[in-house]
Motif scaffolding. Structure first.
Motif, PDB file in Angstrom:
ATOM      1  N   GLY A 173       0.806  -1.214   0.000  1.00  0.00           N
ATOM      2  CA  GLY A 173       0.000   0.000   0.000  1.00  0.00           C
ATOM      3  C   GLY A 173       0.836   1.259   0.000  1.00  0.00           C
ATOM      4  O   GLY A 173       0.498   2.239   0.674  1.00  0.00           O
ATOM      5  N   GLN A 174       1.966   1.233  -0.705  1.00  0.00           N
ATOM      6  CA  GLN A 174       2.859   2.383  -0.843  1.00  0.00           C
ATOM      7  C   GLN A 174       3.499   2.799   0.487  1.00  0.00           C
ATOM      8  O   GLN A 174       3.729   3.980   0.745  1.00  0.00           O
ATOM      9  N   ASP A 175       3.813   1.826   1.322  1.00  0.00           N
ATOM     10  CA  ASP A 175       4.461   2.100   2.611  1.00  0.00           C
ATOM     11  C   ASP A 175       5.975   1.968   2.433  1.00  0.00           C
ATOM     12  O   ASP A 175       6.529   0.880   2.447  1.00  0.00           O
ATOM     13  N   TRP A 176       6.652   3.109   2.280  1.00  0.00           N
ATOM     14  CA  TRP A 176       8.084   3.104   2.017  1.00  0.00           C
ATOM     15  C   TRP A 176       8.891   2.527   3.174  1.00  0.00           C
ATOM     16  O   TRP A 176       9.892   1.838   2.967  1.00  0.00           O
ATOM     17  N   GLU A 177       8.497   2.852   4.405  1.00  0.00           N
ATOM     18  CA  GLU A 177       9.206   2.308   5.562  1.00  0.00           C
ATOM     19  C   GLU A 177       9.126   0.785   5.581  1.00  0.00           C
ATOM     20  O   GLU A 177      10.101   0.097   5.875  1.00  0.00           O
ATOM     21  N   GLN A 178       7.953   0.247   5.278  1.00  0.00           N
ATOM     22  CA  GLN A 178       7.770  -1.209   5.233  1.00  0.00           C
ATOM     23  C   GLN A 178       8.667  -1.834   4.173  1.00  0.00           C
ATOM     24  O   GLN A 178       9.339  -2.842   4.411  1.00  0.00           O
ATOM     25  N   VAL A 179       8.689  -1.224   3.002  1.00  0.00           N
ATOM     26  CA  VAL A 179       9.467  -1.773   1.889  1.00  0.00           C
ATOM     27  C   VAL A 179      10.962  -1.706   2.184  1.00  0.00           C
ATOM     28  O   VAL A 179      11.709  -2.652   1.885  1.00  0.00           O
ATOM     29  N   PHE A 180      11.406  -0.603   2.777  1.00  0.00           N
ATOM     30  CA  PHE A 180      12.824  -0.517   3.107  1.00  0.00           C
ATOM     31  C   PHE A 180      13.199  -1.534   4.179  1.00  0.00           C
ATOM     32  O   PHE A 180      14.282  -2.134   4.136  1.00  0.00           O
ATOM     33  N   PHE A 181      12.302  -1.758   5.121  1.00  0.00           N
ATOM     34  CA  PHE A 181      12.502  -2.790   6.139  1.00  0.00           C
ATOM     35  C   PHE A 181      12.684  -4.154   5.474  1.00  0.00           C
ATOM     36  O   PHE A 181      13.584  -4.931   5.820  1.00  0.00           O
ATOM     37  N   MET A 182      11.871  -4.457   4.480  1.00  0.00           N
ATOM     38  CA  MET A 182      11.978  -5.714   3.752  1.00  0.00           C
ATOM     39  C   MET A 182      13.296  -5.799   2.984  1.00  0.00           C
ATOM     40  O   MET A 182      13.986  -6.835   3.005  1.00  0.00           O
ATOM     41  N   ALA A 183      13.647  -4.712   2.289  1.00  0.00           N
ATOM     42  CA  ALA A 183      14.889  -4.703   1.506  1.00  0.00           C
ATOM     43  C   ALA A 183      16.105  -4.857   2.403  1.00  0.00           C
ATOM     44  O   ALA A 183      17.068  -5.560   2.067  1.00  0.00           O
ATOM     45  N   LEU A 184      16.063  -4.199   3.547  1.00  0.00           N
ATOM     46  CA  LEU A 184      17.175  -4.273   4.485  1.00  0.00           C
ATOM     47  C   LEU A 184      17.327  -5.692   5.038  1.00  0.00           C
ATOM     48  O   LEU A 184      18.431  -6.245   5.103  1.00  0.00           O
ATOM     49  N   LEU A 185      16.206  -6.297   5.432  1.00  0.00           N
ATOM     50  CA  LEU A 185      16.247  -7.661   5.938  1.00  0.00           C
ATOM     51  C   LEU A 185      16.799  -8.625   4.890  1.00  0.00           C
ATOM     52  O   LEU A 185      17.650  -9.472   5.195  1.00  0.00           O
ATOM     53  N   LYS A 186      16.306  -8.517   3.680  1.00  0.00           N
ATOM     54  CA  LYS A 186      16.782  -9.411   2.627  1.00  0.00           C
ATOM     55  C   LYS A 186      18.285  -9.278   2.425  1.00  0.00           C
ATOM     56  O   LYS A 186      19.004 -10.284   2.269  1.00  0.00           O
ATOM     57  N   SER A 187      18.777  -8.061   2.441  1.00  0.00           N
ATOM     58  CA  SER A 187      20.214  -7.832   2.258  1.00  0.00           C
ATOM     59  C   SER A 187      21.016  -8.383   3.423  1.00  0.00           C
ATOM     60  O   SER A 187      22.093  -8.962   3.238  1.00  0.00           O
ATOM     61  N   TYR A 188      20.505  -8.231   4.633  1.00  0.00           N
ATOM     62  CA  TYR A 188      21.187  -8.761   5.811  1.00  0.00           C
ATOM     63  C   TYR A 188      21.271 -10.285   5.753  1.00  0.00           C
ATOM     64  O   TYR A 188      22.197 -10.885   6.310  1.00  0.00           O
ATOM     65  N   GLY A 189      20.311 -10.914   5.123  1.00  0.00           N
ATOM     66  CA  GLY A 189      20.315 -12.375   5.044  1.00  0.00           C
ATOM     67  C   GLY A 189      21.325 -12.951   4.083  1.00  0.00           C
ATOM     68  O   GLY A 189      21.567 -14.160   4.087  1.00  0.00           O
ATOM     69  N   LEU A 190      21.912 -12.086   3.241  1.00  0.00           N
ATOM     70  CA  LEU A 190      22.847 -12.536   2.214  1.00  0.00           C
ATOM     71  C   LEU A 190      22.208 -13.659   1.386  1.00  0.00           C
ATOM     72  O   LEU A 190      20.990 -13.768   1.323  1.00  0.00           O
ATOM     73  N   ASN A 191      23.003 -14.470   0.727  1.00  0.00           N
ATOM     74  CA  ASN A 191      22.423 -15.492  -0.161  1.00  0.00           C
ATOM     75  C   ASN A 191      21.704 -16.592   0.612  1.00  0.00           C
ATOM     76  O   ASN A 191      20.633 -17.051   0.226  1.00  0.00           O
ATOM     77  N   ILE A 192      22.286 -17.019   1.727  1.00  0.00           N
ATOM     78  CA  ILE A 192      21.764 -18.174   2.455  1.00  0.00           C
ATOM     79  C   ILE A 192      20.408 -17.875   3.090  1.00  0.00           C
ATOM     80  O   ILE A 192      19.472 -18.676   3.009  1.00  0.00           O
TER      81      ILE A 192
END
Length: 426
Positions: A173-192
Motif C-alpha cells: 500500500g505504498q508504505d516506504w518504511e515497510q518496503v525498506f525494512f523488507m529490503a534491508l532484511l533481505k540484504s542482511y540475510g545474504l544469499n543463504i
C-alpha cells in the motif's frame, strides 16, 4: 548443438550464398532478422521475411530440433501464434499453429558445413565449470568496448532491484518504511538467509516496529520469535527465556502470525553471519533510528550512509554466537564491507525507486557512491580478474555480477557487448 549458436547464425545471417528454402522447398528472403527478445516469448520479434511470393512481418522462433516446439508447449501459448518462421538445426517434425496451418521451417543443418562451425566451438563448447565462455578472450577487449557495457550493466542491475521494490510497494500500500525494512532484511540475510529474512519482513508490519523501537530487546524478541529461533525447549539460558516470554506477550498483543516465515539457516555460514547476530544488529539499528528510510533518502554522501547504518548486536552477543553457548568476549558490530553491501543491495535501489516515483532519478548519486566504494571480493569478481577484467571499485564489480548472472550463466553471449564483439568483431 546449442541454441546460442543458432541465435548467432540467424542474427548475423551467417549463411552460404545459395538461396535458402523452407523444408517444403519455398524460397526465403530475409529483409530484417527481427529484434532479439530477452524476455519470454519468441526469440526474435518483428522480423520482415519474404517466403515464396508472400511478404511476412512477425516473429522468429529458434530450436535445436523442430519437435522442441511441442516439448516447450508453444502450441498452447498465444505469444507464438504470430511466428512466421521456425529456424531449427534439425527439422525432425512438421510444426503447426492452433488452426492447423503449417509454420514455415528452415533447417540450418542443410546449409551450414562442419568447417563453418569451427570458429564458434571455442566460444560455445569449451566451457569448464566455474569458467567463462569467453575465457582467454574477454580480457583482450578494449576499454572502449567494455566501459559503455559496464555502465549499462550497472544501470540494469539497479533497474531490476527497483522493479522488485515497486512490486513490494504495491503489496504494502505504498508504505516506504515497510518496503525498506523488507529490503534491508533481505540484504542482511545474504544469499543463504535472504528468503528467510524477507519472509519476516513481509509478515511483520512496520507499524509494530515503530511502536516498539524504544526497546531493542522487544524488537529482538519479535525477530527471533517469528523466525522460529525461540522454539527450543531445552535451552535454560536466562536471556533466551526472557526473549521467549516477551515474544509470547507480543504475539498475543499484536496477533503476530509466523506461519509464513522461513526458519533461517546456520549451516555453511561463518559465525559473524549467523542469523542470531544479524537479526540482533537490525533490531539495534531500528532502535537507534526508527525513521531510517527517510534518513537514508536524505543522506548526501557515502560517509553519511555508512554512519546511519552502523550498528552492533546487543551486549548478550558480545559473548555468544548462538543461545546458551558462551564464548570469549567480542563485540559484534557490522564491518565496513558488510555495510557497503547493504548500501549496494538495499539503500541505493530504494533511493532510485523513491526518486523515480517523484518523477526524477538518483542515478548520478548511485554511480558516485558505488564508484567510491572498494571493489567487492567474491569468486565471481576473482573469476573475471583471472581472465583479465580487473575491477577497481564496487560500480564495476556490481556490473560484473550482473554480467555473470544474467548473461554468462544463461549463455546469452549474443546479447552481451563483449560476446558480440568477439563473434562479430565489432
Amino acid at each position: 548443438m546449442r541454441e546460442a549458436i543458432l541465435h548467432f547464425i540467424w542474427q548475423g545471417q551467417k549463411f552460404p550464398a545459395k538461396e535458402l528454402r523452407t523444408t517444403l522447398g519455398l524460397p526465403i528472403s530475409v529483409q530484417d532478422t527481427g529484434r532479439p527478445n530477452t524476455l519470454s516469448g519468441p526469440d526474435f520479434l518483428n522480423a520482415h521475411i519474404r517466403i515464396d511470393k508472400q511478404q511476412w512481418v512477425g516473429h522468429v522462433e529458434l530450436h535445436v530440433k523442430a519437435s522442441d516446439w511441442y516439448v516447450h508447449q508453444h502450441q498452447r501459448d498465444a505469444a507464438y501464434e504470430n511466428v512466421i518462421l521456425h529456424v531449427v538445426w534439425e527439422a525432425d517434425t512438421v510444426v503447426t499453429r492452433k488452426d492447423g496451418s503449417n509454420i514455415p521451417t528452415l533447417g540450418l543443418n542443410e546449409y551450414i558445413r562442419e568447417e563453418e562451425m569451427t570458429k564458434f566451438r571455442h566460444l560455445f563448447f569449451n566451457k569448464k565449470q566455474h569458467s567463462l565462455l569467453c575465457e582467454g578472450d574477454i580480457g583482450k577487449i578494449a576499454a572502449t568496448i567494455l566501459s559503455p557495457w559496464i555502465d549499462k550493466l550497472f544501470q540494469r542491475r539497479i533497474a531490476q532491484k527497483v522493479e522488485c521494490i515497486q512490486e513490494w510497494l504495491l503489496e504494502s500500500g505504498q508504505d516506504w518504511e515497510q518496503v525498506f525494512f523488507m529490503a534491508l532484511l533481505k540484504s542482511y540475510g545474504l544469499n543463504i538467509n535472504a528468503a528467510s529474512f524477507l519472509s519476516l519482513g513481509k509478515a511483520l508490519n512496520y507499524s509494530i516496529i515503530r511502536k516498539n523501537a524504544h526497546n531493542a530487546f522487544l524488537l529482538e524478541s519479535m525477530f527471533f520469535g517469528m523466525t522460529g529461533l525461540l522454539g527450543a525447549d531445552k535451552i535454560s539460558d536466562p536471556y533466551y527465556l526472557q526473549l521467549k516470554l516477551a515474544y509470547k506477550y507480543l504475539q498475543t498483543k499484536y496477533k503476530l502470525r509466523d506461519e509464513s516465515v522461513f526458519k533461517p539457516e546456520f549451516f555453511s555460514l561463518r559465525p559473524y553471519n549467523f542469523p542470531t547476530l544479524r537479526l540482533s544488529q537490525i533490531a539495534n539499528l531500528y532502535h537507534r533510528n526508527p525513521a531510517l528510510f527517510m534518513a537514508v533518502v536524505k543522506a548526501t554522501s557515502l560517509k553519511s550512509l555508512r554512519t546511519l547504518l552502523q550498528t552492533n548486536a546487543s551486549t548478550y552477543w558480545d559473548t555468544h554466537y548462538v543461545f546458551g553457548k558462551p564464548t570469549a568476549c567480542n563485540p559484534k558490530s557490522i564491518s565496513r564491507q558488510f555495510t557497503d553491501l547493504i548500501i549496494l543491495n538495499a539503500v541505493l535501489p530504494i533511493r532510485e525507486a523513491y526518486h523515480q516515483n517523484k518523477g526524477s532519478s538518483d542515478l548520478n548519486f548511485l554511480t558516485f557512491v558505488a564508484q567510491e566504494m572498494s571493489a567487492e571480493r567474491n569468486k565471481i569478481v576473482r573469476l573475471f580478474h583471472a581472465n583479465g577484467v580487473k575491477a577497481t571499485n564496487a560500480y564495476q564489480t556490481q556490473s560484473l555480477l550482473e554480467l555473470y548472472h544474467q548473461y554468462c550463466l544463461k549463455n546469452k553471449c549474443l546479447h552481451c557487448a563483449a560476446g558480440r564483439h568477439l563473434l562479430y568483431g565489432k
